[in-house]
Design an enzyme around this catalytic site. Structure first.
Site, PDB file in Angstrom:
ATOM      1  N   GLU A 115      -5.549   1.903  -1.367  1.00 28.46           N
ATOM      2  CA  GLU A 115      -6.600   1.218  -0.611  1.00 28.46           C
ATOM      3  C   GLU A 115      -7.169   0.049  -1.439  1.00 28.46           C
ATOM      4  OE1 GLU A 115      -7.526   0.913   2.429  1.00 28.46           O
ATOM      5  OE2 GLU A 115      -9.310  -0.248   1.931  1.00 28.46           O
ATOM      6  N   TRP A 116      -6.298  -0.889  -1.796  1.00 35.85           N
ATOM      7  CA  TRP A 116      -6.690  -2.137  -2.442  1.00 35.85           C
ATOM      8  C   TRP A 116      -7.621  -1.885  -3.635  1.00 35.85           C
ATOM      9  CZ3 TRP A 116      -2.914  -4.954  -0.951  1.00 35.85           C
ATOM     10  CH2 TRP A 116      -2.430  -4.869   0.342  1.00 35.85           C
ATOM     11  N   HIS A 147       0.996  -9.292   4.596  1.00 36.07           N
ATOM     12  CA  HIS A 147      -0.152  -8.393   4.413  1.00 36.07           C
ATOM     13  C   HIS A 147      -0.546  -8.463   2.934  1.00 36.07           C
ATOM     14  CE1 HIS A 147      -2.280  -4.780   6.425  1.00 36.07           C
ATOM     15  NE2 HIS A 147      -2.873  -4.949   5.258  1.00 36.07           N
ATOM     16  N   GLU A 154      -5.217  -2.036  13.927  1.00 38.43           N
ATOM     17  CA  GLU A 154      -5.747  -1.069  12.963  1.00 38.43           C
ATOM     18  C   GLU A 154      -7.080  -0.541  13.459  1.00 38.43           C
ATOM     19  OE1 GLU A 154      -6.240  -2.406   8.877  1.00 38.43           O
ATOM     20  OE2 GLU A 154      -4.305  -3.442   8.916  1.00 38.43           O
ATOM     21  N   ARG A 172       3.775  -0.190  12.971  1.00 41.16           N
ATOM     22  CA  ARG A 172       3.508  -1.519  12.413  1.00 41.16           C
ATOM     23  C   ARG A 172       3.642  -1.440  10.900  1.00 41.16           C
ATOM     24  NH1 ARG A 172      -1.926  -3.724  10.642  1.00 41.16           N
ATOM     25  NH2 ARG A 172      -1.688  -5.982  10.565  1.00 41.16           N
ATOM     26  N   ASN A 175      -8.096  -5.698  14.268  1.00 41.94           N
ATOM     27  CA  ASN A 175      -8.412  -4.585  13.373  1.00 41.94           C
ATOM     28  C   ASN A 175      -9.914  -4.367  13.429  1.00 41.94           C
ATOM     29  OD1 ASN A 175      -5.732  -4.724  12.669  1.00 41.94           O
ATOM     30  ND2 ASN A 175      -6.078  -5.493  10.599  1.00 41.94           N
ATOM     31  N   ASN A 215      -1.868 -10.746   8.425  1.00 41.76           N
ATOM     32  CA  ASN A 215      -2.862  -9.707   8.590  1.00 41.76           C
ATOM     33  C   ASN A 215      -4.190 -10.176   8.002  1.00 41.76           C
ATOM     34  OD1 ASN A 215      -3.766  -6.790   9.023  1.00 41.76           O
ATOM     35  ND2 ASN A 215      -4.243  -7.095   6.850  1.00 41.76           N
ATOM     36  N   GLU A 216      -5.206 -10.216   8.831  1.00 41.84           N
ATOM     37  CA  GLU A 216      -6.572 -10.453   8.375  1.00 41.84           C
ATOM     38  C   GLU A 216      -6.708 -11.623   7.398  1.00 41.84           C
ATOM     39  OE1 GLU A 216      -8.439  -6.932   6.913  1.00 41.84           O
ATOM     40  OE2 GLU A 216      -8.221  -5.851   8.778  1.00 41.84           O
ATOM     41  N   GLN A 265       0.807  -1.222   0.000  1.00 39.77           N
ATOM     42  CA  GLN A 265       0.000   0.000   0.000  1.00 39.77           C
ATOM     43  C   GLN A 265       0.841   1.275   0.000  1.00 39.77           C
ATOM     44  OE1 GLN A 265      -2.701  -1.768   3.308  1.00 39.77           O
ATOM     45  NE2 GLN A 265      -4.040  -0.432   2.139  1.00 39.77           N
ATOM     46  N   TRP A 269      -4.889   3.253  11.714  1.00 36.72           N
ATOM     47  CA  TRP A 269      -4.768   3.011  10.278  1.00 36.72           C
ATOM     48  C   TRP A 269      -5.243   4.272   9.575  1.00 36.72           C
ATOM     49  CZ3 TRP A 269      -2.369  -0.659   7.495  1.00 36.72           C
ATOM     50  CH2 TRP A 269      -2.511  -0.562   6.101  1.00 36.72           C
ATOM     51  N   TYR A 315     -13.160  -1.689  12.283  1.00 30.20           N
ATOM     52  CA  TYR A 315     -13.649  -0.511  11.556  1.00 30.20           C
ATOM     53  C   TYR A 315     -15.120  -0.224  11.800  1.00 30.20           C
ATOM     54  CZ  TYR A 315      -9.151  -0.447   9.234  1.00 30.20           C
ATOM     55  OH  TYR A 315      -7.801  -0.364   9.003  1.00 30.20           O
TER      56      TYR A 315
END
Ligand code: PNW
Length: 460
Positions: free
Chosen positions: A421-422, A121, A362, A77, A294, A165-166, A20, A414, A296
């Site tokens: 952003e992907w 990630h 995050e 991180r 993480n 990650n995730e 990213q 984050w 959101y």
């Protein structure tokens, strides 16, 4: 508002990920990853954006770390790009790739910032992607070899190691609904990937530990799953199903000894689970030192006995579950803003899986710059009051969890920088530092100055 103080030694910081922010996609022997391939595939990423240049952090890391220090961050991180270390995913480590993370680590330590390494990630070397990626058991074994190579170089200076990650995103978005790389849409592949990701974590954690690592963990994006109607039995069943496929499918094997029966049965209806071999669950259940969270937004779900639900990203739930559209104030991702969900989630994990320290790895929000979508407001300023509100609310929610007894060790926003952003490309901005992608100029937003103040007071 009351003043809130956080515990002594609470770890304040920020997070990023290699693909990213780094750019330098071909520098120093880096091989291609599944995200290079995916972002070049027409129609997959907003306006064909790629991580080729991103924030050019690979070349600007020293200035970026200086800015972190100016803002008072205590922890940073970052993730290591596997294809910089092993361009084909296997074989000898590429010393020039390791050199970058070596320089970054030293620069952080010089500035008194604790490095927190994420080993994966989402940027899987393309060669491994060509062999089935996370649907191939060998990827898990290769991951442990790669982890060992990174530890061999950085282990004398990095204390905190997280494997994945995730993995929810890697498995369900990568192999289930195809929104992320490698873009497959195959329920069996999604569940196979879940297991191989967890196995990769287990093998890597064992390898790191035997190499001497003191703190080893993993980062999940557990969901706060809520019923649309708290009185409805159908909605309660939908919550149970989604909680199983989102949370317990990861948390139980990691922290409770193995997959839960209801999840096993659901998976077995979609795919013959021959990929789960004797001994795998024992390996995955080896104790960890830290669980990264993480968070959101919450999810609200309704059961649809009539079969008319949307199902979302969870194979085998099509028709049976409806995800409610987000309500109330939304971020630029159209994600809900509900800090109470963070308190509930932290408390639930601390209650159901006691004994493991938690770290928010995050939390943050995308908001457009005002007034124009791509320009700081006025000369040299981005007044992101909306982001300050989001962060303030979620820090209060985290504090509430601590006051109810949750062992929460720190908070990483984050993200440090606006970044790739992907699937949304560069149009969504999560940074507390604005990036002008034409000039690579960094401008701390008002939220960065606000966060600096929070850190210096250790509270709100
Ligand atoms: C996380 N979802 O991704 C990632 O760890 C970050 O790299 C990313 O930039 C950040 O959150 C913001 O999106 C997610 O669809 C991506 O639920 C998608 C989802 C969740 C998390």
């Amino acid at each position: 508002m009351n003043e809130l103080r956080f515990p002594e030694h609470f770890l304040w910081g920020a997070a990023t990920a290699a693909y990213q922010i780094e750019g330098a996609a071909r520098d120093d022997g880096r091989g291609p990853s599944i995200w290079d391939t995916f972002s070049r595939t027409p129609g997959k990423v907003y306006q064909g954006h790629t991580g080729d240049v991103a924030c050019d952090h690979y070349h600007r890391y020293a200035d970026d770390v200086a800015l972190m220090a100016e803002l008072g961050l205590r922890a940073y991180r970052f993730s290591v790009a596997w294809p910089r270390i092993q361009p084909d995913g296997t074989g000898p480590a590429n010393p020039r790739g390791l050199d970058f993370y070596d320089r970054l680590t030293d620069t952080l330590l010089d500035r008194g910032i604790d490095p927190i390494v994420t080993l994966y990630h989402w940027d899987l070397p393309q060669t491994l992607g060509d062999r089935g990626g996370w649907t191939n058991r060998e990827t898990a074994e290769h991951f442990a070899t790669y982890a060992t190579a990174v530890y061999a170089r950085l282990g004398d200076r990095v204390d905190v190691w997280t494997t994945l990650n995730e993995p929810w995103c890697s498995a369900y978005l990568g192999y289930g609904n195809g929104v992320h790389a490698p873009g497959e849409q195959d329920p069996a592949a999604a569940f196979t990937a879940v297991h191989h990701l967890l196995l990769g974590h287990g093998l890597a954690a064992r390898a790191l530990r035997s190499a001497g690592a003191r703190s080893v963990g993993i980062t999940l994006n557990p969901a706060d799953v809520r019923p649309a109607d708290p009185q409805s039995a159908a909605d309660a069943a939908a919550v149970r199903l989604i909680d199983g496929l989102h949370n317990r499918i990861f948390l139980d094997p990691l922290l409770a000894g193995g997959y839960p029966d209801d999840v096993r049965e659901h998976v077995a209806r979609m795919v013959e689970p021959t990929f789960i071999r004797d001994g795998d669950e024992k390996l995955i259940a080896a104790p960890i030192d830290l669980l990264g969270i993480n968070y959101y937004q919450p999810s609200y779900v309704a059961g649809r006995p009539d079969g008319a639900g949307g199902g979302g990203a969870y194979p085998g739930t099509e028709g049976a579950v409806q995800f409610l559209p987000p309500t109330g104030p939304l971020t630029d991702m159209e994600w809900m803003i509900e800090p109470a969900g963070l308190t509930r989630l932290l408390e639930r994990i601390a209650t159901d899986y006691p004994g493991v320290p938690l770290l928010i790895t995050e939390n943050g929000a995308a908001f457009p710059d005002k007034p124009g979508a791509d320009s700081p407001d006025g000369p040299g300023q981005v007044v992101d009051t909306d982001r300050i509100g989001y962060l303030d609310g979620h820090l209060r929610a985290a504090h509430e969890a601590i006051s109810r007894g949750v062992d929460l060790r720190g908070y990483l926003v984050w993200s440090f920088l606006d970044n790739f952003e992907w699937a949304e490309g560069y149009r969504k901005r999560f940074g507390i530092v604005h990036v002008d992608y034409l000039t690579q100029r960094r401008t701390p937003k008002a939220s960065a100055r606000w966060y600096q103040e929070v850190i210096s007071r250790n509270g709100l």
